[in-house]
Design a protein around this motif. Structure first.
Motif: not given
Length: 565
Positions: A203, A218, A221-222, A226-227, A230, A237, A247, A251
């Motif tokens: 991060r 990427e 991301a969990t 976080e996603a 990004k 993502i 995940d 998400l």
């Protein structure tokens, strides 16, 4: 392009009958979100007509059904399916996955360039379009002994291969941030090409520096938070739902029509048993829609958004001029593939029979030294002992500490708290290193399970209650040239041979699927509480920060970077 350009134009205009026409159905327009009633005309490997009526040399009635673009798995390791690329093709393509972007990271860590070449040769023969990202982190860490080393000089000869997209997941994100010379050489060489990311929990400004190196996608991301960070910083993502890392549910809040151009789907690691029981990307689509995700958003993520993220500009829409990768389904909600076209060819058993075979490699890659029960002893020490904590459904682990019981001068397992032994044994024939430790979360009450699939360097990993059973399981792995083994009270109760680099079977995927079912039952008989004990075992040595890392010398606390085992 398999036919003259003139044929595409003539069949699209309607001067000539199209090679194939799908009649009576509707297609899902991923631009407008509409279901459009229309014939779909195909010439060679290309769609040449929609939104009209066509005559075809072959006409297929799809009345009442819907056509969507073929699905694209944007990040996976075919080795984790435990079958060769040819069998993966036959296993997964019928579920509507017409393109996969794979990282042969696992076989590359065992065999190096020989493994990458095997995948490229296979990709040239499969019906599914297999694209390859060149493995960026071989070895993945200096703390382990891998079977190969791939500096930039060994990757560059593959760079312009027709199946290569770019550089695979750049796992060594600390190396990027701190400008490690080996990392920098690879990143500099692939500037302007696609570079895939792998930066769990990264991060803030460190993430900025990582992305500034030219990394665009990427899959680690969990959480939605976080996603979103990004995505805001320009990353695409890749929402992951594999056999261990799951995940999708976390998400789902980001899978919206507004964000769908910046989202794709991937499985990372998924085995044939889960594919048979649930499906592949089709499972992700069904699950997301059932949970309230907009169909337009998830179908975009599964096709056009994925294609654009990786520069595949010829696929992802049902429209003239686009590659004829098509899936015929009954409804958007159930996403059950009734018919699949790959590059304009109807997928059938007869089509798979036309492929040329590729000779397997790495059939003698398991070179571990012989072990006995005494090799798994852990000398007793006063105070707390470090224990690896397994988190079901995740590949990251926790650093836990417990006072463990002793017998004589040895630290022993603690079944009441689900703490058993774990060991990693070098199997590439380089140094014979061996590390012992403790793990919590497998649920075993007896016996042992062992595997030559051990991310990322793929040394032998074994967990167990009995040192005798652990030793027998490890010895059996050498005899079958790699695979999974279950031992209970001195008897082998389940095994599967994976002789291709100790990672993949030579058997049909149906055989692997059925054997995995038996293996799961054998693990449950030991008390295993994990849904995927073998893949969880495979990820146990994975270097993730913060994480207890099993090295050649013992356990390493990554945060403190000191030996503790």
């Amino acid at each position: 392009m398999t036919q003259p350009l003139e044929d595409f134009i003539d069949q699209g205009v309607g001067r000539k009958p199209a090679d194939i026409v799908l009649k009576g159905g509707r297609f899902f327009d991923l631009v407008t979100g509409e279901l459009v009633a229309s014939d779909i005309a195909i010439c060679g490997d290309r769609i040449v007509g929609t939104c009209g009526d066509y005559i075809g040399v072959q006409e297929i009635d799809i009345t009442g059904r819907i056509v969507v673009p073929g699905f694209i798995d944007t990040h996976l390791h075919i080795e984790s399916s435990l079958v060769t690329p040819h069998e993966f093709d036959r296993c997964v393509l019928p579920y509507g996955v017409t393109t996969v972007i794979c990282d042969p990271h696992e076989i590359a860590n065992v065999l190096g360039t020989e493994g990458i070449q095997f995948f490229l040769d296979s990709a040239c023969e499969t019906i599914m379009d297999i694209r390859v990202q060149l493995s960026s982190c071989v070895p993945a860490t200096h703390l382990e002994t891998s079977g190969a080393d791939l500096p930039i000089e060994r990757l560059l000869p593959f760079r312009h291969h027709e199946k290569v997209i770019g550089l695979a997941e750049f796992m060594n994100f600390p190396g990027v941030i701190h400008k490690d010379p080996i990392c920098m050489a690879k990143l500099e060489a692939f500037q302007g090409d696609h570079i895939d990311g792998h930066a769990p929990l990264l991060r803030g400004n460190d993430l900025n520096g990582y992305i500034a190196a030219g990394i665009r996608t990427e899959h680690e991301a969990t959480t939605a938070e976080e996603a979103m960070e990004k995505i805001r910083k320009g990353m695409h993502i890749l929402v992951r739902e594999g056999s261990v890392s799951k995940d999708l549910e976390a998400l789902m809040p980001i899978i919206t029509e507004r964000l769908s151009p910046f989202i794709a789907l991937c499985t990372d690691d998924r085995n044939p048993l889960d594919i048979a029981e649930q499906g592949h990307l089709d499972y992700m689509i069904r699950t997301a829609i059932a949970a309230g995700v907009e169909p337009l958003a998830i179908y975009r993520a599964a096709s056009i958004s994925a294609a654009r993220a990786f520069g595949l500009r010829d696929r992802g829409l049902v429209a003239p001029g686009w590659r004829a990768d098509l899936v015929v389904i009954d409804s958007l909600e159930n996403c059950k593939a009734g018919m699949v076209f790959a590059g304009g060819r109807l997928v059938t058993d007869a089509l798979f029979a036309t492929r040329k075979t590729v000779a397997p490699v790495g059939l003698d890659s398991v070179k571990a030294r012989t072990v006995n029960a005494a090799d798994f002893g852990v000398p007793f020490t006063e105070g707390e002992t470090s224990v690896i904590g397994v988190l079901p459904g995740k590949i990251i682990t926790e650093h836990r500490r417990f006072r463990l019981p002793s017998l004589g001068n040895q630290t022993t397992v603690d079944l009441a708290r689900d703490i058993i032994k774990v060991a990693v044994i070098e199997r590439h024939g380089k140094n014979g290193n061996h590390a012992n430790a403790f793990v919590q979360g497998f649920g075993l009450k007896k016996g042992a399970i062992a595997s030559t699939v051990g991310h990322d360097s793929h040394n032998i990993c074994v967990v167990g209650v009995s040192e005798d059973d652990m030793a027998q399981a490890v010895r059996r792995l050498s005899e079958i040239k790699g695979g999974f083994v279950v031992v209970e009270d001195g008897k082998i109760t389940g095994e599967i041979a994976l002789p291709v680099a100790g990672l993949m079977s030579l058997e049909p995927y149906e055989t692997v699927r059925d054997t995995l079912h038996h293996l799961r039952e054998a693990a449950i008989a030991l008390g295993s509480t994990l849904q995927e004990p073998f893949l969880q075992l495979a990820f146990l040595p994975l270097p993730v920060i913060p994480h207890l890392k099993i090295s050649d010398r013992g356990l390493v606390d990554v945060d403190a970077f000191r030996l503790i085992g």
